[in-house]
Design an enzyme around this catalytic site. Structure first.
Site, PDB file in Angstrom:
ATOM      1  CB  SER A  98      -0.916   0.014   1.225  1.00 43.62           C
ATOM      2  OG  SER A  98      -1.698  -1.146   1.263  1.00 43.62           O
TER       3      SER A  98
HETATM    4  N1  SAM Z   1      -0.667  -4.829   3.963  1.00 40.92           N
HETATM    5  C1  SAM Z   1       0.093  -5.181   2.805  1.00 40.92           C
HETATM    6  C2  SAM Z   1       1.506  -4.665   2.850  1.00 40.92           C
HETATM    7  O1  SAM Z   1       1.876  -3.973   3.799  1.00 40.92           O
HETATM    8  O2  SAM Z   1       2.255  -4.973   1.916  1.00 40.92           O
HETATM    9  C3  SAM Z   1      -0.557  -4.761   1.501  1.00 40.92           C
HETATM   10  C4  SAM Z   1      -1.765  -5.493   1.263  1.00 40.92           C
HETATM   11  S1  SAM Z   1      -2.348  -5.590  -0.362  1.00 40.92           S
HETATM   12  C5  SAM Z   1      -2.960  -3.982  -0.653  1.00 40.92           C
HETATM   13  C6  SAM Z   1      -3.792  -6.570   0.011  1.00 40.92           C
HETATM   14  C7  SAM Z   1      -3.450  -7.991   0.378  1.00 40.92           C
HETATM   15  O3  SAM Z   1      -4.651  -8.628   0.834  1.00 40.92           O
HETATM   16  C8  SAM Z   1      -2.964  -8.822  -0.807  1.00 40.92           C
HETATM   17  O4  SAM Z   1      -1.729  -9.394  -0.516  1.00 40.92           O
HETATM   18  C9  SAM Z   1      -4.046  -9.871  -0.978  1.00 40.92           C
HETATM   19  O5  SAM Z   1      -3.575 -11.105  -1.444  1.00 40.92           O
HETATM   20  C10 SAM Z   1      -4.608  -9.970   0.437  1.00 40.92           C
HETATM   21  N2  SAM Z   1      -5.962 -10.516   0.537  1.00 40.92           N
HETATM   22  C11 SAM Z   1      -7.017 -10.353  -0.306  1.00 40.92           C
HETATM   23  N3  SAM Z   1      -8.082 -11.016   0.141  1.00 40.92           N
HETATM   24  C12 SAM Z   1      -7.715 -11.611   1.302  1.00 40.92           C
HETATM   25  C13 SAM Z   1      -8.380 -12.439   2.253  1.00 40.92           C
HETATM   26  N4  SAM Z   1      -9.660 -12.809   2.090  1.00 40.92           N
HETATM   27  N5  SAM Z   1      -7.695 -12.861   3.332  1.00 40.92           N
HETATM   28  C14 SAM Z   1      -6.383 -12.518   3.533  1.00 40.92           C
HETATM   29  N6  SAM Z   1      -5.703 -11.748   2.650  1.00 40.92           N
HETATM   30  C15 SAM Z   1      -6.357 -11.291   1.560  1.00 40.92           C
END
Ligand code: SAM
Length: 248
Positions: A98
């Protein structure tokens, strides 16, 4: 003659080691300066969006964490030169780390206290989890993409954030065995606030979550649960996140 060759050999080896070491020190110094500049950029963005945030500045502890966590260690090698630009970057598998401004305001809105237990849904690169680990004692983070979860665990280990607990799974359902949590941060957009996460939030707890559709308006929403379990929500500002996937 043999002795001279021997001395020259070791002279070259030591020279190469010193060269590698000094270039590493210089690179770390450049990253440190870039991180400090990033903190100033975030401060400016917060001032510009203060009407949305209902505050003109962030907790110094949050800004210190942004100034400390080496974001370049959480991105793929080809993204390192951009690690301290205030924007999301690709981390593979169609996912992103992000934007630092968003990480900062989401963390600030949680109002984290040292003794808190915090759940993150969407580990991604592990960067947000590392920021949280600078501020609270217990961080739990769930990632649905196995390969990303494994990479994040490695990133967290190599940067010394060994206390962060990670696992692969669908974060929509939270982490029941470790609940309840003082804070929950969801880093992927959901169509609604997941009831299991609400249930796993302590009375007095705060959740920050982007809500909306993948191709529709999305808003960062602050959810608070009071001591009597009454839930209130507040829309903070429009955002753009990758979707919360899974079979829920
Ligand atoms: N917080 C992260 C970082 O600091 O790098 C960035 C997150 S990225 C914007 C969103 C993440 O949420 C992705 O890696 C995606 O695979 C994960 N994601 C999406 N749906 C999810 C779910 N149902 N449970 C867990 N993770 C999920």
């Amino acid at each position: 003659m043999k002795k001279i060759k021997h001395i020259v050999f070791w002279f070259i080896v030591i020279g190469i080691i010193l060269l590698l070491f000094s270039s590493h020190v210089i690179a770390e110094d450049v990253f440190l300066r870039q991180r400090q500049e990033l903190v100033n950029v975030i401060k400016d963005d917060v001032t510009m969006t203060s009407d949305f945030l209902d505050q003109g500045s962030l907790d110094e502890r949050v800004l210190n964490a942004i100034g400390k966590v080496p974001r370049h260690e959480f991105v793929p090698d080809d993204q390192r030169p951009y690690a301290y630009e205030n924007r999301p970057l690709s981390i593979g598998y169609g996912q992103t780390i992000s934007q630092p401004y968003i990480v900062a305001i989401m963390t600030d809105l949680l109002k984290p206290k040292k003794t808190d237990r915090v759940l993150e849904v969407g580990t991604g690169s592990g960067y947000q989890a590392a920021i949280l680990a600078e501020l609270v004692d217990s961080v739990y983070s769930i990632e649905i993409v196995k390969e990303l979860g494994e990479q994040a665990a490695e990133n967290l280990k190599k940067t010394g954030y060994n206390t962060v607990h990670t696992r692969t799974g669908d974060g929509y359902y939270g982490w029941e065995t470790e609940a309840p949590f003082d804070g929950i941060v969801v880093t992927a957009v959901a169509s609604h606030i997941p009831p299991p996460l609400l249930k796993q939030l302590k009375p007095g707890g705060r959740m920050i979550i982007p809500v909306g559709g993948q191709f529709m308006m999305q808003y960062l929403v602050l959810v608070t649960k009071d001591a009597d379990n009454n839930v209130t929500t507040r829309q903070i500002l429009p955002v753009r996140f990758v979707p919360l996937t899974g079979k829920h």
